[in-house]
Design an enzyme around this catalytic site. Sequence first.
Site, PDB file in Angstrom:
ATOM      1  N   ASP A  39     -13.250 -27.813  31.258  1.00 42.86           N
ATOM      2  CA  ASP A  39     -12.707 -28.657  30.204  1.00 42.86           C
ATOM      3  C   ASP A  39     -11.606 -27.827  29.536  1.00 42.86           C
ATOM      4  OD1 ASP A  39     -14.229 -30.980  27.838  1.00 42.86           O
ATOM      5  OD2 ASP A  39     -12.144 -30.563  28.357  1.00 42.86           O
TER       6      ASP A  39
HETATM    7  C1  GLC Z   1     -10.762 -32.653  26.063  1.00 41.34           C
HETATM    8  C2  GLC Z   1     -11.901 -33.475  26.583  1.00 41.34           C
HETATM    9  C3  GLC Z   1     -11.750 -33.881  28.019  1.00 41.34           C
HETATM   10  C4  GLC Z   1     -10.284 -34.156  28.329  1.00 41.34           C
HETATM   11  C5  GLC Z   1      -9.542 -32.842  28.204  1.00 41.34           C
HETATM   12  C6  GLC Z   1      -8.040 -33.011  28.459  1.00 41.34           C
HETATM   13  O1  GLC Z   1     -11.207 -31.583  25.301  1.00 41.34           O
HETATM   14  O2  GLC Z   1     -13.212 -32.938  26.375  1.00 41.34           O
HETATM   15  O3  GLC Z   1     -12.550 -35.044  28.221  1.00 41.34           O
HETATM   16  O4  GLC Z   1     -10.139 -34.670  29.648  1.00 41.34           O
HETATM   17  O5  GLC Z   1      -9.743 -32.235  26.937  1.00 41.34           O
HETATM   18  O6  GLC Z   1      -7.460 -33.784  27.455  1.00 41.34           O
END
Ligand code: GLC
Length: 699
Positions: free
Chosen positions: A271
């Site tokens: 993430d």
């Molecule tokens: C965020 C989210 C994830 C998302 C990523 C990119 O923190 O937890 O779901 O795809 O960052 O934006």
Amino acid sequence: MDRRKFVKTTAVAGAIAAVPNSVWSALSGLGGDELERKIKGLLPQLSLDEKISLMSGVLGNTAKEIATGAFRPGQGHGYTGYTVGVERLGIPQVKCLDGPRGVGFFYKTTCFPVGIGRGATFDPALEEKVGAAAGYETRALGANMLLAPCINLLWHPRWGRAQESYGEDTHHLGMMGAAFTRGVQQHVMACPKHYAVNNVEDTRTTVDAVVDERMLREVFTPHFHKCIEAQAATVMSSYNHLNGPKAGQNKHLIREILKQDWGFDGFVVSDWGSAMDDGVQAANAGLDLEMPTGKFYGAKLKAAVDEGKAPVAAIDEAVTRMLRQLFRFVGPDYDQGYTQKNIAGPEHTALAREVARKSMVLLKNEGQVLPFTGIKSLAVLGRLAEQDNLGDHGSSRVTPPYKVTILQGLKKNASGIKLSYSASATEAEALAKNADAVVVIAGLDFNDEGEGHDRKVMGLSEEQIELIKTAAAANKRCAVVLVGGSAITMEGWVEQVPALLMAWYPGMEGGNALAEILLGQANPSGKLPIVFPQREDQLFPFENKAAKVEYKGFHGYRWFENKGLKPLFPFGFGLSYTEFKFGNLKLSGKSIPKSGKLTVSVDVANIGERAGEEVAQLYVGYPGSVVERPVKELKGFQRIALDPGQTKTVTFELSARDLAYYDTVKSAWQVEESGYNVYVGPSSLKEDLLMGSFKVSGA
Ligand code: GLC
């Protein structure tokens, strides 16, 4: 390649055209052993720096730069994150875009109903179309990876991102998530997320989720396994710790379960930021790509390899996995055949409207208050009727070229009906009194729930409750429409309201879809993908502040049934403007072997006056189990359309292995030779269900 030059010329017939993965790999002339040989031949040609650059993201443009179109050449190209690729060897960049509701990041794309609304359709075939549309739009924008579906299991309804998931049940989550994955991957790489046990927002990057192996295997991961079985190209690890190590560097979660036990051949992406705190541990655990930057990979990982602290084998594995998926999806003609004219075009917006119609759940309809047929005037109350209320403003946000609010939808579709509207309670009574019917739009918005912040309460604001009470007292023909991304408690007012509909966050076409249902132009057919409690105190505490949270026991309908509690509205529940009757339950046998299958059939009849769609649900109970198990669990569901007077036979195939529990002593799934109950009906409510029994006996 600068995205702005990325203008499509050739229109593609049917923007949701199915282009199976085999065609893409054939197009790119790669697949199977040939692909593996190509990758093996490439590895020695890559320097260590190049290999590690493939594992380390580069931050895409900021949302503001996207919104203003101020792409910085050479930076981001308008993606949530990307990698630099290795042009001299023809290795493409990974280019990511969010998200579960449609393509985000301020592009003018199709905004579908949120995941939990789509979960309420209980329609995997429809969800595959949504995935295909979102995948198409991702590719038409030059990206090759969509950061979705979100299949976090909804453990407690106050979780801030409940709207992004499909619901609380792992079988249902898996069916819907796998369908979306198949759809997306007709065009780009999908990325089921967040793996795993990410169930709070307030402490999402620091909480240590403590789960025993059986819960991990039976409750928190089977839906990811279903997405792997659907050939998901990537998986996103979550921010939280899991039994100590962060999920992004958790060897048991990634290398042992995902890669070894399930045979996942794609790559794991972290993430965005703080998904790991030790690059060497993450590389050894099998995290293949750090996003959005190489904070712990990049130079640090290179140094670790040079110092012998991180094995080159882990680097080569990560690169192999990424090349395998990139070559599977990004062939030489990747840029051809996609036109940005189809983004939020008529096909996709019509799909958004269809999904919104099928997502809405009719929860009450005493005295057939709905549909509002035969009325000349309708009072519409509540600020949410005119508010832009598409859902969270976090990474799942979508900014469509237009949206139809609830009030606009009613104005567009309620020909011949005089509409009056007020957001304030002061005028409400008079408007409600002077109209043939009244509808109150109440619920939540992105201030109440969303990424990074959990919901503080489960009910409505006092102001909204007062508005509802005023309207119900002023006009017997009163309906309440709730918008929101999760279960809402309704103490103190729900008894006074004869008609009630859950609309979720219904997307850019939600106003039209809701109007069609309220006015009887469409028949509601959604079912609750989460249980709605009467009061929050019926649930276990929502631990979204603790540093360590132990997830044990049952949740959702399993909790209510295990405790013998009565919810306000049960899992799987939803009414219709017509009436369905279940009958003639048949099992193909009284006993099946552990390797066997049982066929279960049931007749569903539409005994009402109008066409409608019903969701037949199959649950299994374990009366003779030697381990603690839920009273029953969803093991199958099928949506069917029935004309008035029509009867259809719905057939389910149940494998004995689907009834297994995870034996932590043997570290293996065990099918008990025991008696089982089968329940089939229109909801999880016991009174709704037909029951049969069978045994599993013999190998
Ligand atoms: C965020 C989210 C994830 C998302 C990523 C990119 O923190 O937890 O779901 O795809 O960052 O934006």
